[in-house]
Design an enzyme around this catalytic site. Structure first.
Site, PDB file in Angstrom:
ATOM      1  N   LYS A  94       0.813  -1.227   0.000  1.00  0.00           N
ATOM      2  CA  LYS A  94       0.000   0.000   0.000  1.00  0.00           C
ATOM      3  C   LYS A  94       0.844   1.275   0.000  1.00  0.00           C
ATOM      4  O   LYS A  94       0.425   2.310  -0.497  1.00  0.00           O
ATOM      5  CB  LYS A  94      -0.962   0.000   1.190  1.00  0.00           C
ATOM      6  CG  LYS A  94      -2.110  -0.966   0.995  1.00  0.00           C
ATOM      7  CD  LYS A  94      -3.266  -0.667   1.927  1.00  0.00           C
ATOM      8  CE  LYS A  94      -4.464  -1.532   1.592  1.00  0.00           C
ATOM      9  NZ  LYS A  94      -4.252  -2.950   1.948  1.00  0.00           N
ATOM     10  N   GLU A 116      -9.823   7.300   4.091  1.00  0.00           N
ATOM     11  CA  GLU A 116     -10.697   6.416   4.850  1.00  0.00           C
ATOM     12  C   GLU A 116      -9.926   5.122   5.042  1.00  0.00           C
ATOM     13  O   GLU A 116      -9.003   4.825   4.303  1.00  0.00           O
ATOM     14  CB  GLU A 116     -11.991   6.144   4.092  1.00  0.00           C
ATOM     15  CG  GLU A 116     -11.884   5.061   3.024  1.00  0.00           C
ATOM     16  CD  GLU A 116     -10.990   5.425   1.850  1.00  0.00           C
ATOM     17  OE1 GLU A 116     -10.890   6.633   1.535  1.00  0.00           O
ATOM     18  OE2 GLU A 116     -10.378   4.501   1.275  1.00  0.00           O
ATOM     19  N   SER A 383       1.764  -9.876  -0.953  1.00  0.00           N
ATOM     20  CA  SER A 383       1.419  -8.457  -0.830  1.00  0.00           C
ATOM     21  C   SER A 383       1.769  -7.849   0.525  1.00  0.00           C
ATOM     22  O   SER A 383       1.960  -6.642   0.627  1.00  0.00           O
ATOM     23  CB  SER A 383      -0.072  -8.252  -1.127  1.00  0.00           C
ATOM     24  OG  SER A 383      -0.860  -9.105  -0.316  1.00  0.00           O
TER      25      SER A 383
HETATM   26  C1  LIG Z   1      -5.115  -4.034   1.615  1.00  0.00           C
HETATM   27  C2  LIG Z   1      -4.372  -5.282   1.303  1.00  0.00           C
HETATM   28  C3  LIG Z   1      -4.766  -6.164   0.264  1.00  0.00           C
HETATM   29  C4  LIG Z   1      -6.008  -5.978  -0.548  1.00  0.00           C
HETATM   30  O1  LIG Z   1      -6.094  -4.793  -1.253  1.00  0.00           O
HETATM   31  P1  LIG Z   1      -5.819  -4.738  -2.812  1.00  0.00           P
HETATM   32  O2  LIG Z   1      -6.137  -3.346  -3.191  1.00  0.00           O
HETATM   33  O3  LIG Z   1      -6.727  -5.747  -3.464  1.00  0.00           O
HETATM   34  O4  LIG Z   1      -4.398  -5.087  -3.019  1.00  0.00           O
HETATM   35  C5  LIG Z   1      -3.977  -7.280  -0.001  1.00  0.00           C
HETATM   36  N1  LIG Z   1      -2.880  -7.553   0.740  1.00  0.00           N
HETATM   37  C6  LIG Z   1      -2.493  -6.749   1.756  1.00  0.00           C
HETATM   38  C7  LIG Z   1      -1.270  -7.117   2.538  1.00  0.00           C
HETATM   39  C8  LIG Z   1      -3.215  -5.591   2.075  1.00  0.00           C
HETATM   40  O5  LIG Z   1      -2.812  -4.804   3.100  1.00  0.00           O
END
Ligand SMILES: *Cc1c(COP(=O)(O)O)cnc(C)c1O
Length: 402
Positions: A94, A116, A383
């Site tokens: 993010k 938000e 992610s």
């Molecule tokens: C917020 C988040 C997601 C999901 O959000 P996307 O916009 O679909 O990427 C996935 N993995 C992590 C670690 C997150 O913090």
């Protein structure tokens, strides 16, 4: 199928095929147009690009490694690589987008960031860049979510942000977004609304995608260096869709099979899930047309996922489009399958993944038979890291043992 130029979307009106657009009250049209204009200008600006890359390298820690998971690969008789977004500063992808948009706000002369947040991850990323670049920062968060995610509320406050608990309606993300938009409508001159995923009205889905495509750009270069060829598959979890589109986008025109994994909760039939695309109904939410979980009357329906980051009733318009034309396959992983992925990566590779990412890992393990037998080359987007989810895992283990 006729060849479609996937790089030409969104069109001038902000549409990806029939999806996307700008379904907002009159008062927001002007600020959105100004944002689009500024973005187009600074996107090509040398000093903007230089600064963005400087912070990605020296603050976020990019490029992140593309890591060959040898133990998991051996177990699955596949070649599995992880794109290590979990190693970014603040522990997830993010921040890539937060840095990009905060710089945009700076170049636009704004003094304050508004955001938000649901579980708090995007709020923390925004509070982080606000501290870094000296913005005032207000984060709207449902009162229920504040209670559930006390540590993230504390993090944001430590970083100097004002966290406003939203006490209306279901007291969760939906209302928090409404409050943030209300704030922006009242303060469009000095404030910048920093959206956290590839959702919302045009131009946000485009801006967030462009700031996240660094994931795929790096992965493409890295896999060519290491393996000398394109991967056979890409797999990533899909909430709003930012980490997945970030990985997928630079590969859309390559001969690579692509799979997005939605939060399957307790299964599609149970009604407790957040698998918007697999639910197969189209609607308008937060200013854009997309696949949307809704009841018979078209009202947004409650969603469920073990992972807070996937627990969103909609999905980005670009994903909706890629699903419709069949370029990307969207499947789901249930909570149970995600937990399998969570334990497997922890035990086999010494990496505790975020529960969101665990959906992509669990999916590959669970569906190994649907991939080619002979050592398929798969890149999975890791992610985020799992530290934020330990409380949830703790709860599950207690439940199992007691
Ligand atoms: C917020 C988040 C997601 C999901 O959000 P996307 O916009 O679909 O990427 C996935 N993995 C992590 C670690 C997150 O913090």
């Amino acid at each position: 199928m006729k060849e479609i130029d996937l790089k030409k979307f969104p069109d001038e009106r902000g549409y990806f095929g029939e999806f996307g657009g700008r379904f907002v009250p009159e008062t927001l049209v002007e600020p959105l147009l100004r944002l689009e204009e500024a973005y187009k200008k600074y996107k090509e600006d040398e000093s903007f690009k230089e600064e963005y890359n400087y912070y990605l390298k020296n603050y976020v820690g990019r490029p992140t490694p593309l890591y060959f998971a040898k133990n998991l690969s051996k177990k699955l008789k596949a070649k599995i690589y992880f794109k290590r977004e979990d190693l970014c500063h603040t522990g997830a992808h993010k921040i890539n987008n937060a840095i990009g948009q905060a710089l945009l706000a700076k170049y636009m002369g704004k003094k304050r960031l508004i955001a938000e947040t649901g579980a708090g991850q995007h709020g923390v990323a925004t509070a982080t860049v606000a501290a870094l670049f000296g913005f005032k920062c207000t984060v709207y968060m449902g009162e229920e979510d504040c209670k559930r995610q006390k540590m993230n509320v504390l993090r944001m406050r430590l970083l100097g942000a004002e966290v406003v608990p939203v006490k209306v309606g279901s007291k969760t993300l939906k209302e928090a977004i409404n409050e943030a938009l209300r704030d922006w409508v009242s303060n469009p001159e000095d404030s910048y609304y920093l959206l956290g995923s590839v959702v919302g009205p045009h131009p946000y889905p485009m801006i967030v995608r462009d700031f996240q495509r660094i994931i795929g750009d790096e992965a493409k270069k890295q896999i060519l260096e290491i393996e000398g060829r394109m991967p056979d598959y890409l797999v990533a979890s899909v909430g709003g869709g930012s980490n997945s589109i970030g990985l997928f986008y630079p590969f859309l025109e390559e001969k690579v099979k692509i799979i997005g994994v939605e939060g399957g909760g307790r299964g599609l039939e149970s009604g407790f899930h957040s698998a918007s695309i697999n639910f197969r109904r189209i609607g308008v939410l937060h200013g854009a047309k997309m696949y949307l979980i809704q009841d018979e009357n078209g009202n947004v329906a409650p969603t469920h996922s073990i992972s807070a980051g996937l627990d969103y009733p909609g999905v980005g318009p670009e994903h909706s489009f890629l699903a419709k034309i069949g370029r990307v396959k969207y499947d789901l992983a249930t909570d149970e399958v995600a937990l399998k992925g969570f334990y497997a990566l922890s035990e086999l590779e010494g990496i505790i993944p975020a529960l969101e990412s665990a959906h992509a890992i669990g999916y590959v393990i669970e569906h190994r038979d649907s991939f080619p037998e002979d050592e398929p080359l798969i890149i999975i987007n890791l992610s985020g890291r799992g530290d934020k989810d330990l409380g949830i895992i703790y709860g599950y283990l207690e439940g199992e043992n007691g």
